[in-house]
Design an enzyme around this catalytic site. Structure first.
Site, PDB file in Angstrom:
ATOM      1  N   HIS A 170      -4.007   4.990   4.085  1.00  0.00           N
ATOM      2  CA  HIS A 170      -4.682   3.771   3.647  1.00  0.00           C
ATOM      3  C   HIS A 170      -4.018   2.502   4.178  1.00  0.00           C
ATOM      4  O   HIS A 170      -4.679   1.604   4.725  1.00  0.00           O
ATOM      5  CB  HIS A 170      -4.713   3.771   2.118  1.00  0.00           C
ATOM      6  CG  HIS A 170      -5.660   2.819   1.496  1.00  0.00           C
ATOM      7  ND1 HIS A 170      -5.252   1.706   0.803  1.00  0.00           N
ATOM      8  CD2 HIS A 170      -7.013   2.811   1.440  1.00  0.00           C
ATOM      9  CE1 HIS A 170      -6.306   1.062   0.333  1.00  0.00           C
ATOM     10  NE2 HIS A 170      -7.388   1.711   0.696  1.00  0.00           N
ATOM     11  N   ASP A 188       0.819  -1.208   0.000  1.00  0.00           N
ATOM     12  CA  ASP A 188       0.000   0.000   0.000  1.00  0.00           C
ATOM     13  C   ASP A 188       0.856   1.261   0.000  1.00  0.00           C
ATOM     14  O   ASP A 188       1.904   1.301  -0.656  1.00  0.00           O
ATOM     15  CB  ASP A 188      -0.950  -0.032   1.205  1.00  0.00           C
ATOM     16  CG  ASP A 188      -2.286   0.602   0.890  1.00  0.00           C
ATOM     17  OD1 ASP A 188      -2.334   1.835   0.739  1.00  0.00           O
ATOM     18  OD2 ASP A 188      -3.292  -0.127   0.798  1.00  0.00           O
ATOM     19  N   SER A 234     -11.581  -1.917   0.004  1.00  0.00           N
ATOM     20  CA  SER A 234     -10.307  -1.737   0.704  1.00  0.00           C
ATOM     21  C   SER A 234     -10.363  -2.287   2.112  1.00  0.00           C
ATOM     22  O   SER A 234      -9.383  -2.812   2.625  1.00  0.00           O
ATOM     23  CB  SER A 234      -9.942  -0.249   0.782  1.00  0.00           C
ATOM     24  OG  SER A 234      -9.252   0.178  -0.357  1.00  0.00           O
TER      25      SER A 234
END
Length: 599
Positions: A223, A182, A397
């Protein structure tokens, strides 16, 4: 062309910001390991991708020779990608250009030590979360601050991921390592640092060992830290959340905060594969309903190396978010990462068991975990940047890391599980109950399956218990059936139906994945629909209509994949239908192959 691959028998029991994606009835069946068949998937009909100042070079003589080549031509050596491929950058070359640097490329190619070289191009890769607001509330046992709000783990009555049963049996992911591919990982987060694993971490963007995210005013690189907390946030420490596998080690690969190239993806996917068990990715090609994209040659090599050599030959486990393009009528079979047999593709369900507005339906989705939904439906609780906690993680996600954590629990229960064993266990234990979709069907072996939810909601306790008594599935085999149909046209508002007769598939008794490799041209690619029906009558939508896809590029050997016939036998007549829903003439088929992989 349709390729069918599979194994010897269906034995084994008791015994998901930025993303990045023959002719005349004769049948040929081959007993080949599927990994030998390599397809590099490139962008079709998308935007032109900028050339970067980085190269991937295939150099004879190993790392020492690659370092000398880099030094001789003024490159900075960045590291090994895989096999004899190496990563390097040239600081005198523009970081972004619409044109390749032919002079520098030719210098490399003229060197006898260099067998091949590729100037890397930047790909668009999108994180699969959403920007939304959220409420919360529920029950309490653990002392972690947000545990009462973690509805998807503590509701009970079949309305959660059923992790508490596994925890009660002492299974917490201990000894299993998960890495998050990520935008970085806040490794000193108070709810993560105890489980942080530096051997499962690397910064591919800055070329160092530290995966810490780059901070900015809008926290655009939050994230990865959010995804990591879902997997391995520490339990019972009075802080924030609880990870599904709170006993597992967790690492982070910072690779989305910069140009994402084939080399960047390959290096990320192949990090320390004898130490890392599970790679979790919540990104992919643009979920815009018009992109067809997937892994390039180097990333494809990394996947194959992972499933054949990772975990001492048992195979790396790649968990992937299926995509957030539902509002744009995207189809995750146009994403070469989720559409791959090597990834465990995970979709989302809302708090109320509904199909989320962002969900992409496709036949390659294996299973589902909970995530965000519409306004008023709860979202996911996890760690956040600046040592904070959030109750608003969203999209597919959030689903993929939950699945990765559940897989970690199953792996603790049985460290000998192969990558294919894990997929079998997911298929056999996923629960369709309480998930509402209009397309649930019963396949040829009695399993419920849906294009929105796959085989249903993952069940951690059921997976752990089945894993304990699991016997490794037989070797994977591949059977190919080729059709001689070429140059056929499909008039507007009509369809082409092809029958493929499978009389014999030596060594293939039960199906796992089925691929239909399709090449065709179209005046408007989004007007095409493709459906495949098995001999047992199971109908898979390989491609649904995509209104935003106006590309004329068509498909070139694109391997549309379905898991809906899992466990069925391959023998009999397969029917492939290609519908042209547009006003323009569509041309089909230059080559056509149906692949089934059976175990």
């Amino acid at each position: 062309m349709i390729t069918v691959a599979r194994g010897g028998g269906e034995t084994g029991a008791a015994g998901g910001d930025r993303r990045r994606r023959r002719s005349g009835g004769a049948i040929m069946c081959t007993r080949r390991i599927f990994g030998l068949a390599v397809v590099a998937l490139l962008t079709l009909g998308g935007q032109a991708r900028a050339y970067t100042n980085q190269w991937a070079a295939h150099v004879d003589g190993g790392e020492k020779a690659a370092r000398r080549v880099a030094e001789d031509y003024g490159f900075r050596y960045l590291g090994k990608i895989n096999d004899d491929w190496f990563h390097m950058e040239h600081r005198s070359v523009a970081k972004r250009s619409t044109e390749p640097h032919l002079e520098m490329h030719q210098r490399l190619m003229n060197d006898l030590r260099v067998r091949r070289a590729e100037q890397q191009r930047a790909k668009s890769r999108t994180k699969r979360d959403l920007i939304i607001k959220r409420p919360s509330n529920i029950l309490t046992t653990l002392n972690d601050e947000k545990w009462p709000q973690m509805w998807y783990l503590n509701r009970g009555k079949g309305l959660d991921m059923n992790v508490q049963g596994a925890w009660a049996e002492g299974i917490t992911g201990n000894g299993v390592v998960v890495t998050i591919l990520d935008d970085g990982l806040e490794k000193d987060h108070p709810d993560l640092y105890k489980n942080y694993d530096p051997q499962a971490s690397y910064d591919v963007n800055s070329h160092d060992e530290d995966p810490m995210p780059r901070y900015d005013l809008v926290d655009s690189n939050r994230h990865g830290t959010r995804c990591a907390g879902e997997v391995a946030a520490t339990a019972n420490n009075s802080l924030c959340a609880v990870g599904v596998a709170f006993g597992a080690g967790v690492g982070g690969v910072r690779m989305l905060d910069g140009d994402v190239t084939d080399a960047v993806e390959a290096r990320s996917l192949s990090l320390n594969p004898q130490h890392i068990d599970i790679y979790s990715a919540s990104w992919g090609p643009d979920d815009d309903g018009k992109t067809v994209d997937g892994p390039g040659e180097l990333a494809t090599r990394a996947f194959i190396e992972g499933i054949t050599k990772g975990r001492n030959g048992k195979g790396s486990i790649f968990v992937w978010a299926s995509g957030n393009g539902g509002r744009d009528h995207d189809n995750c079979n146009c994403d070469g990462y989720t559409n791959s047999i090597w990834t465990l593709s995970i979709s989302s369900a809302t708090e109320n068991g509904l199909v989320p507005w962002y969900s992409e339906a496709c036949s390659s989705t294996l299973a589902t975990t909970y995530s965000s939904g519409s306004t008023g439906e709860k979202q996911v609780v996890t760690t956040d940047l600046h040592h904070h906690c959030t109750s608003s993680h969203t999209g597919t996600s959030a689903s993929a890391p939950l699945a990765a954590g559940i897989c970690a629990l199953a792996l603790e229960a049985n460290r000998d599980l192969t990558w294919r064993d894990m997929q079998h266990i997911v298929v056999r234990t996923a629960k369709p109950a309480n998930l509402q979709a209009p397309d649930w069907v019963v396949n040829g072996v009695g399993r419920n399956v849906s294009h929105s939810f796959g085989y249903g909601l993952m069940d951690a306790t059921a997976m752990v218990r089945l894993a304990r008594r699991w016997r490794t599935v037989p070797e994977q085999h591949r059977c190919e059936v080729s059709a001689p149909h070429t140059g056929r046209t499909i008039p507007p508002k009509s369809q082409l139906v092809l029958d493929l007769h499978v009389k014999e598939c030596s060594g293939v008794n039960f199906l796992e994945h089925v691929q239909a490799k399709v090449s065709l041209m179209a005046a408007r690619r989004g007007d095409l629909q493709i459906q495949l029906t098995s001999p047992q009558g199971t109908r898979s939508t390989l491609l649904a209509k995509r209104p935003h896809d106006i590309s004329k590029a068509g498909f070139s050997q694109w391997p549309f994949m379905s898991v809906h016939t899992w466990g069925e036998r391959p023998h009999g007549t397969w029917k492939l239908e290609i519908h042209n829903e547009g006003r323009y003439l569509g041309k089909s088929i230059t080559s056509f192959c149906i692949s089934r992989i059976i175990a």
